[in-house]
Design a protein around this motif. Structure first.
Motif, mmCIF file in Angstrom:
data_model
loop_
_atom_site.group_PDB
_atom_site.id
_atom_site.type_symbol
_atom_site.label_atom_id
_atom_site.label_comp_id
_atom_site.label_asym_id
_atom_site.label_seq_id
_atom_site.Cartn_x
_atom_site.Cartn_y
_atom_site.Cartn_z
ATOM 1 N N ALA A 151 -2.742 10.475 9.411
ATOM 2 C CA ALA A 151 -3.178 9.489 10.573
ATOM 3 C C ALA A 151 -1.879 8.556 10.647
ATOM 4 N N ARG A 152 -1.677 7.935 11.826
ATOM 5 C CA ARG A 152 -0.941 6.944 12.002
ATOM 6 C C ARG A 152 -1.692 5.382 11.758
ATOM 7 N N ASN A 153 -2.678 5.422 10.679
ATOM 8 C CA ASN A 153 -3.471 4.206 10.540
ATOM 9 C C ASN A 153 -3.418 3.863 9.072
ATOM 10 N N THR A 154 -2.802 4.779 8.052
ATOM 11 C CA THR A 154 -2.594 4.567 6.793
ATOM 12 C C THR A 154 -1.584 4.582 6.137
ATOM 13 N N ILE A 155 -1.214 3.580 5.179
ATOM 14 C CA ILE A 155 0.133 3.546 4.467
ATOM 15 C C ILE A 155 -0.320 3.310 2.943
ATOM 16 N N TYR A 156 0.773 3.699 2.165
ATOM 17 C CA TYR A 156 0.382 3.337 0.967
ATOM 18 C C TYR A 156 1.825 2.840 0.196
ATOM 19 N N GLN A 196 -11.203 -5.270 17.867
ATOM 20 C CA GLN A 196 -10.324 -5.859 17.270
ATOM 21 C C GLN A 196 -9.805 -5.057 15.913
ATOM 22 N N VAL A 197 -8.424 -5.351 15.871
ATOM 23 C CA VAL A 197 -7.735 -4.557 14.804
ATOM 24 C C VAL A 197 -8.098 -5.086 13.566
ATOM 25 N N GLN A 198 -8.369 -4.324 12.568
ATOM 26 C CA GLN A 198 -8.517 -4.902 11.038
ATOM 27 C C GLN A 198 -7.665 -3.939 10.103
ATOM 28 N N LEU A 199 -6.869 -4.462 9.204
ATOM 29 C CA LEU A 199 -6.232 -3.995 8.332
ATOM 30 C C LEU A 199 -6.775 -4.248 6.681
ATOM 31 N N VAL A 200 -6.868 -3.388 6.051
ATOM 32 C CA VAL A 200 -7.772 -3.588 4.679
ATOM 33 C C VAL A 200 -6.642 -2.935 3.641
ATOM 34 N N GLU A 201 -6.312 -3.885 2.842
ATOM 35 C CA GLU A 201 -5.660 -3.428 1.688
ATOM 36 C C GLU A 201 -6.357 -3.156 0.581
ATOM 37 N N SER A 202 -6.008 -2.409 -0.369
ATOM 38 C CA SER A 202 -6.755 -2.204 -1.666
ATOM 39 C C SER A 202 -5.676 -1.919 -2.810
ATOM 40 N N GLY A 203 -6.104 -1.848 -4.043
ATOM 41 C CA GLY A 203 -5.283 -1.360 -5.091
ATOM 42 C C GLY A 203 -4.516 -2.573 -5.866
ATOM 43 N N GLY A 204 -4.403 -3.714 -5.525
ATOM 44 C CA GLY A 204 -3.892 -4.583 -6.468
ATOM 45 C C GLY A 204 -4.642 -4.818 -7.644
ATOM 46 N N GLY A 205 -3.863 -5.544 -8.743
ATOM 47 C CA GLY A 205 -4.589 -5.659 -9.975
ATOM 48 C C GLY A 205 -3.508 -6.386 -11.038
ATOM 49 N N LEU A 206 -3.887 -6.359 -12.098
ATOM 50 C CA LEU A 206 -2.856 -7.197 -13.272
ATOM 51 C C LEU A 206 -2.465 -6.002 -14.004
ATOM 52 N N VAL A 207 -0.941 -6.002 -14.305
ATOM 53 C CA VAL A 207 -0.577 -4.815 -14.857
ATOM 54 C C VAL A 207 0.799 -5.183 -15.840
ATOM 55 N N GLN A 208 0.855 -4.585 -16.902
ATOM 56 C CA GLN A 208 2.042 -5.040 -17.682
ATOM 57 C C GLN A 208 3.355 -4.830 -17.091
ATOM 58 N N ALA A 209 4.327 -5.687 -17.427
ATOM 59 C CA ALA A 209 5.832 -5.263 -16.760
ATOM 60 C C ALA A 209 6.095 -3.651 -17.439
ATOM 61 N N GLY A 210 6.798 -2.926 -16.318
ATOM 62 C CA GLY A 210 7.021 -1.593 -16.554
ATOM 63 C C GLY A 210 5.998 -0.687 -16.036
ATOM 64 N N GLY A 211 4.776 -1.129 -15.852
ATOM 65 C CA GLY A 211 3.612 -0.299 -15.474
ATOM 66 C C GLY A 211 3.952 0.075 -13.920
ATOM 67 N N SER A 212 2.730 0.602 -13.308
ATOM 68 C CA SER A 212 2.846 1.143 -12.009
ATOM 69 C C SER A 212 1.565 0.653 -11.235
ATOM 70 N N LEU A 213 1.451 0.648 -9.969
ATOM 71 C CA LEU A 213 0.189 0.269 -9.243
ATOM 72 C C LEU A 213 0.395 0.884 -7.729
ATOM 73 N N ASN A 214 -0.689 1.307 -7.177
ATOM 74 C CA ASN A 214 -0.400 2.255 -5.903
ATOM 75 C C ASN A 214 -1.601 1.183 -4.857
ATOM 76 N N LEU A 215 -0.751 0.519 -3.785
ATOM 77 C CA LEU A 215 -1.718 -0.058 -2.809
ATOM 78 C C LEU A 215 -1.873 0.992 -1.701
ATOM 79 N N SER A 216 -2.858 0.717 -1.225
ATOM 80 C CA SER A 216 -3.399 1.271 0.200
ATOM 81 C C SER A 216 -3.754 0.270 1.305
ATOM 82 N N CYS A 217 -3.601 0.698 2.664
ATOM 83 C CA CYS A 217 -3.747 -0.070 3.623
ATOM 84 C C CYS A 217 -4.373 0.862 4.568
ATOM 85 N N VAL A 218 -5.444 0.563 5.263
ATOM 86 C CA VAL A 218 -6.144 1.319 6.575
ATOM 87 C C VAL A 218 -6.228 0.616 7.562
ATOM 88 N N THR A 219 -5.839 0.592 8.839
ATOM 89 C CA THR A 219 -6.096 0.438 10.020
ATOM 90 C C THR A 219 -7.186 0.764 10.846
#
Length: 125
Positions: free
Chosen positions: A75-80, A1-24
């Motif tokens: 690897a072909r299983n991770t994006i940001y 079974q294929v699973q994708l797991v995201e991480s890196g979300g959250g609360l930030v002020q306008a003008g700020g930055s976040l980095n999301l990750s996803c692994v298959t």
């Protein structure tokens, strides 16, 4: 079974930055494309960015062009998704998606076979 797991979300002020990750995991062959979509309550899920692994081509929605950067791991299983200069209108649940076969529709939800559970991104003004 294929699973994708995201991480890196959250609360930030306008003008700020976040980095999301996803692994298959769980796919017996390589992903052909992976992408990011987002959704706010009452609206359809919308395309944010995609990356085609064969030549690392990237595509962006107009609303995020120049502010967001999609990239890959070795690897072909991770994006940001590096999100810079965030705006309140970027507030949404962000979903990672993957497809194991070529598709012309990687900018639409129809182009993907598998989805993550989503990660909340909230941008305060």
């Amino acid at each position: 079974q294929v699973q994708l797991v995201e991480s890196g979300g959250g609360l930030v002020q306008a003008g700020g930055s976040l980095n999301l990750s996803c692994v298959t995991s769980g796919r017996t062959f390589n992903n052909w494309v992976m992408g990011w979509f987002r959704q706010t309550p009452g609206l359809e899920r919308e395309f944010v960015a995609s990356l085609i692994f064969g030549d690392s081509r990237t595509y962006y929605a107009d609303s995020v062009q120049g502010r967001f950067i999609i990239s890959r791991g070795n690897a072909r299983n991770t994006i940001y998704l590096q999100m810079n200069n965030l705006k309140p209108e970027d507030t949404a649940v962000y979903y990672c998606a993957a497809a194991g076969k070529p598709t012309h529709y990687h900018h639409t939800t129809d182009g993907y076979d598998d989805w993550g559970q989503g990660t909340q991104v909230t941008v305060s003004s």
